[in-house]
Design a protein around this motif. Structure first.
Motif, PDB file in Angstrom:
ATOM      1  N   ASP A   1      26.461  32.767  30.392  1.00 23.04           N
ATOM      2  CA  ASP A   1      27.120  32.187  29.227  1.00 23.04           C
ATOM      3  C   ASP A   1      28.479  32.835  28.974  1.00 23.04           C
ATOM      4  OD1 ASP A   1      24.970  30.527  28.846  1.00 23.04           O
ATOM      5  OD2 ASP A   1      24.024  31.783  27.314  1.00 23.04           O
ATOM      6  N   ASP A   2      28.628  34.094  29.360  1.00 21.93           N
ATOM      7  CA  ASP A   2      29.874  34.812  29.090  1.00 21.93           C
ATOM      8  C   ASP A   2      30.914  34.632  30.193  1.00 21.93           C
ATOM      9  OD1 ASP A   2      28.792  35.824  26.740  1.00 21.93           O
ATOM     10  OD2 ASP A   2      27.952  37.583  27.761  1.00 21.93           O
ATOM     11  N   LEU A   3      30.500  34.172  31.348  1.00 22.37           N
ATOM     12  CA  LEU A   3      31.387  34.121  32.513  1.00 22.37           C
ATOM     13  C   LEU A   3      31.935  32.713  32.713  1.00 22.37           C
ATOM     14  CD1 LEU A   3      32.523  35.465  35.154  1.00 22.37           C
ATOM     15  CD2 LEU A   3      30.442  34.618  36.276  1.00 22.37           C
ATOM     16  N   ARG A   4      33.237  32.629  32.916  1.00 24.16           N
ATOM     17  CA  ARG A   4      33.859  31.367  33.311  1.00 24.16           C
ATOM     18  C   ARG A   4      34.264  31.469  34.780  1.00 24.16           C
ATOM     19  NH1 ARG A   4      38.875  29.373  30.425  1.00 24.16           N
ATOM     20  NH2 ARG A   4      39.190  31.513  29.725  1.00 24.16           N
ATOM     21  N   ILE A   5      33.825  30.527  35.585  1.00 25.06           N
ATOM     22  CA  ILE A   5      34.237  30.471  36.977  1.00 25.06           C
ATOM     23  C   ILE A   5      35.388  29.476  37.098  1.00 25.06           C
ATOM     24  CG2 ILE A   5      33.561  29.804  39.309  1.00 25.06           C
ATOM     25  CD1 ILE A   5      30.807  30.902  38.740  1.00 25.06           C
ATOM     26  N   MET A   6      36.511  29.941  37.629  1.00 25.27           N
ATOM     27  CA  MET A   6      37.689  29.106  37.825  1.00 25.27           C
ATOM     28  C   MET A   6      37.912  28.912  39.320  1.00 25.27           C
ATOM     29  SD  MET A   6      40.511  30.297  35.035  1.00 25.27           S
ATOM     30  CE  MET A   6      40.219  30.272  33.265  1.00 25.27           C
ATOM     31  N   GLU A   7      37.879  27.671  39.776  1.00 30.89           N
ATOM     32  CA  GLU A   7      38.077  27.363  41.185  1.00 30.89           C
ATOM     33  C   GLU A   7      39.526  26.978  41.436  1.00 30.89           C
ATOM     34  OE1 GLU A   7      35.275  24.427  42.396  1.00 30.89           O
ATOM     35  OE2 GLU A   7      33.538  25.749  42.112  1.00 30.89           O
ATOM     36  N   ILE A   8      40.103  27.530  42.503  1.00 29.47           N
ATOM     37  CA  ILE A   8      41.484  27.242  42.855  1.00 29.47           C
ATOM     38  C   ILE A   8      41.536  26.682  44.275  1.00 29.47           C
ATOM     39  CG2 ILE A   8      42.449  28.973  41.291  1.00 29.47           C
ATOM     40  CD1 ILE A   8      42.800  30.817  43.733  1.00 29.47           C
ATOM     41  N   GLY A   9      42.681  26.109  44.651  1.00 30.93           N
ATOM     42  CA  GLY A   9      42.820  25.462  45.944  1.00 30.93           C
ATOM     43  C   GLY A   9      43.429  26.303  47.032  1.00 30.93           C
ATOM     44  N   THR A  10      43.772  27.573  46.725  1.00 27.14           N
ATOM     45  CA  THR A  10      44.351  28.470  47.729  1.00 27.14           C
ATOM     46  C   THR A  10      43.581  29.779  47.745  1.00 27.14           C
ATOM     47  OG1 THR A  10      45.962  29.310  46.102  1.00 27.14           O
ATOM     48  CG2 THR A  10      46.673  27.482  47.523  1.00 27.14           C
ATOM     49  N   ASP A  11      43.743  30.549  48.817  1.00 29.20           N
ATOM     50  CA  ASP A  11      43.099  31.860  48.870  1.00 29.20           C
ATOM     51  C   ASP A  11      43.691  32.812  47.835  1.00 29.20           C
ATOM     52  OD1 ASP A  11      41.324  31.256  50.927  1.00 29.20           O
ATOM     53  OD2 ASP A  11      42.714  31.888  52.505  1.00 29.20           O
ATOM     54  N   GLN A  12      45.011  32.790  47.717  1.00 32.53           N
ATOM     55  CA  GLN A  12      45.677  33.695  46.791  1.00 32.53           C
ATOM     56  C   GLN A  12      45.733  33.075  45.402  1.00 32.53           C
ATOM     57  OE1 GLN A  12      49.162  35.901  49.058  1.00 32.53           O
ATOM     58  NE2 GLN A  12      49.033  33.767  49.708  1.00 32.53           N
ATOM     59  N   THR A  13      45.652  33.937  44.417  1.00 34.15           N
ATOM     60  CA  THR A  13      45.733  33.498  43.032  1.00 34.15           C
ATOM     61  C   THR A  13      46.784  34.321  42.305  1.00 34.15           C
ATOM     62  OG1 THR A  13      44.461  33.101  41.017  1.00 34.15           O
ATOM     63  CG2 THR A  13      43.925  35.090  42.250  1.00 34.15           C
ATOM     64  N   TYR A  14      47.221  33.785  41.197  1.00 37.79           N
ATOM     65  CA  TYR A  14      48.241  34.439  40.365  1.00 37.79           C
ATOM     66  C   TYR A  14      47.750  34.420  38.932  1.00 37.79           C
ATOM     67  CZ  TYR A  14      52.395  34.398  37.342  1.00 37.79           C
ATOM     68  OH  TYR A  14      53.293  34.622  36.332  1.00 37.79           O
ATOM     69  N   TRP A  15      48.019  35.499  38.200  1.00 33.78           N
ATOM     70  CA  TRP A  15      47.668  35.528  36.781  1.00 33.78           C
ATOM     71  C   TRP A  15      48.866  35.982  35.967  1.00 33.78           C
ATOM     72  CZ3 TRP A  15      44.430  38.220  40.265  1.00 33.78           C
ATOM     73  CH2 TRP A  15      44.862  39.512  40.576  1.00 33.78           C
ATOM     74  N   LEU A  16      48.892  35.504  34.740  1.00 34.86           N
ATOM     75  CA  LEU A  16      49.997  35.788  33.834  1.00 34.86           C
ATOM     76  C   LEU A  16      49.435  36.177  32.475  1.00 34.86           C
ATOM     77  CD1 LEU A  16      52.917  35.613  32.667  1.00 34.86           C
ATOM     78  CD2 LEU A  16      52.556  33.148  32.431  1.00 34.86           C
ATOM     79  N   PHE A  17      50.000  37.254  31.925  1.00 32.41           N
ATOM     80  CA  PHE A  17      49.717  37.658  30.555  1.00 32.41           C
ATOM     81  C   PHE A  17      51.044  37.750  29.811  1.00 32.41           C
ATOM     82  CE2 PHE A  17      46.306  39.306  33.127  1.00 32.41           C
ATOM     83  CZ  PHE A  17      45.167  39.095  32.378  1.00 32.41           C
TER      84      PHE A  17
END
Length: 502
Positions: free
Chosen positions: A179-195
């Motif tokens: 319930d606490d975890l969100r799984i986010m699927e992306i289309g590439t191996d590498q991911t980027y995050w922004l804060f």
């Protein structure tokens, strides 16, 4: 299928005479791209080479538009690897100074940025995000987003636990859904995050000290933060052959998506192939260089001469993100029958990253971005002139609003560091000392000279010989920002500021 249905739905058959009349057996075929000769329906001697040149040039220019997002993201990541010896996946760079922001497409000066890259190929990337005033999202290397977190995410800034999963992440290296975890699927191996962090220095430090980013299976520990050290890192796409070298690197570091297989074939015909060295022939190099130049002209037209309905707003301010489906750039380009390429090229030439909250904004939990590329007389904005932007009172933004000035050529914050008022491209609600007019409105003054005394906070110094354009940002934008109830600013060319600063 009934014959009646077929007659009602199918086009009229072209007659043999019509068919023959539209192209000569022997003679000249006139096209927008030039004239071509046929001899007994064969391309005349030498004409096939011209046709192939045309084909390859056209493909190169379209490949430039196609590759814009992944080229920008790859250049950005490699720039950090070059600038910071300790940088790696699952670390973040703290971006606070003018020079650290200067190479990033349409960055703002109001929020502290913390961003970085991860890799999902071996295992999911886990983000343990503490409560706080953060605005953030996940992107893949094509700048498509599976979701937001922070105050504009589903948990409203109370904290998030996210697992980012890529196309090659082993199933046994993905945590079980809770319930606490969100799984986010992306289309590439590498991911980027922004804060984007909004708060005092102490609040920013408290947030980042509790932030954890790691690959599933590794020990959870506070994220390593790399100080920006006032270093310049270019994210905007390179020009000439360097563009294609970066694209070659990008496709060799990533998976090939089904939608891109035709484009990969076009690249192969131009000497760029996944799994092989970058080694185009001299002819191919000439075509690639010309294609990058022509493609950038197309990108400029898409940005500065908008033709898509649903994007232009009051007095020619343009929705940078949003609009109805199919009109503006979205967090995904997938429509019912097609994938949008022009909106993606337009947006990723001038800006970076998308998310649901940015592209499908909900009033009160939204970022509004609008841009304008001419003054109220319809003339382009030039750095040798003086202008006044009038921002009407009661800007409907719960967190902050800002006017940020960008260079038309680089699409990054205007590099006015050498001027008397240099190192500043922004005026807004969080600008210390900004002056408000008696009626509650604001004047933002722009011009090539030093600011009038007492108006430094409201002034941005421009550069003669270079174009510029403003973005108006509203964070926490209310409904009146989207329904035309709030009147967007005016941009007027003036001889001087005397009528505005009395």
């Amino acid at each position: 299928m009934s014959s009646a249905w077929a007659q009602g739905e199918l086009p009229r058959q072209q007659t043999e005479e019509e068919f023959q009349s539209l192209m000569p057996i022997t003679g000249t075929v006139e096209t927008m791209a030039g004239d071509f000769e046929l001899d007994h329906s064969f391309p005349a001697p030498g004409e096939a080479d011209k046709i192939y040149d045309l084909m390859d040039h056209q493909r190169a220019s379209q490949l430039y538009l196609w590759g814009l997002p992944i080229v920008g993201m790859t250049r950005w990541h490699l720039g950090y690897l070059e600038n910071y010896p300790d940088y790696d996946y699952n670390k973040i760079v703290a971006v606070k100074s003018f020079n650290e922001r200067r190479g990033i497409l349409t960055a703002n000066e109001t929020t502290d940025y913390f961003w970085g890259f991860g890799n999902t190929r071996e295992s999911a990337v886990i983000l343990e995000i503490p409560p706080g005033v953060a605005v953030g999202m996940i992107n893949d290397m094509w700048e498509q987003s599976p979701g937001d977190y922070g105050i504009f995410g589903p948990n409203n800034g109370t904290g998030d636990l996210i697992a980012v999963v890529g196309p090659n992440t082993p199933a046994d290296m993905v945590p079980e859904q809770t319930d606490d975890l969100r799984i986010m699927e992306i289309g590439t191996d590498q991911t980027y995050w922004l804060f984007r962090l909004i708060g005092t220095s102490d609040e920013v430090d408290a947030f980042t000290s509790k932030l954890k980013i790691y690959n599933y299976g590794d020990e959870a520990a506070p994220v390593d933060i790399i100080p920006g050290e006032d270093k310049f890192t270019a994210e905007y796409q390179p020009r000439g052959l360097a563009y294609w070298e970066m694209l070659h690197t990008a496709i060799n570091r990533e998976v090939v998506q089904d939608r891109d297989r035709f484009f990969m074939y076009w690249l192969r015909q131009l000497g760029i192939e996944k799994g092989k060295p970058f080694n185009p022939t001299e002819r191919q190099k000439e075509i690639l260089i010309d294609g990058a130049e022509t493609g950038e002209l197309m990108a400029k037209a898409l940005v500065y001469n908008e033709r898509m309905e649903g994007v232009l707003r009051q007095n020619n301010w343009r929705m940078i993100l949003g609009g109805t489906w199919g009109d503006g750039q979205k967090y995904t380009n997938r429509m019912k029958y097609w994938d949008a390429i022009d909106p993606r090229a337009r947006y990723t030439y001038e800006a970076i990253t998308t998310s649901p909250a940015m592209t499908m904004p909900k009033p009160g939990k939204a970022q509004l971005y609008i841009g304008k590329f001419e003054d109220e007389d319809g003339q382009r904005l030039q750095g040798g002139n003086n202008y006044v932007i009038r921002v009407e009172k009661d800007v409907p933004a719960n967190l902050f609003w800002s006017i940020v000035v960008y260079d038309t050529d680089t699409r990054t914050i205007i590099d006015n560091r050498e001027g008397a008022a240099g190192g500043k491209a922004t005026a807004g609600s969080k600008t210390e000392g900004i002056r408000m007019n008696a009626d509650g409105s604001f004047y933002v003054l722009l011009g090539p000279d030093a600011p009038p005394e007492g108006w430094e906070a409201n002034h941005v110094q421009t550069l003669p010989g270079r174009g510029w354009f403003p973005y108006l940002r509203m964070y926490g934008a209310e409904e009146s920002a989207f329904n035309d109830e709030y009147k967007f600013p005016t941009v007027n060319k003036v001889m001087d500021f005397s009528d505005y600063i009395e």
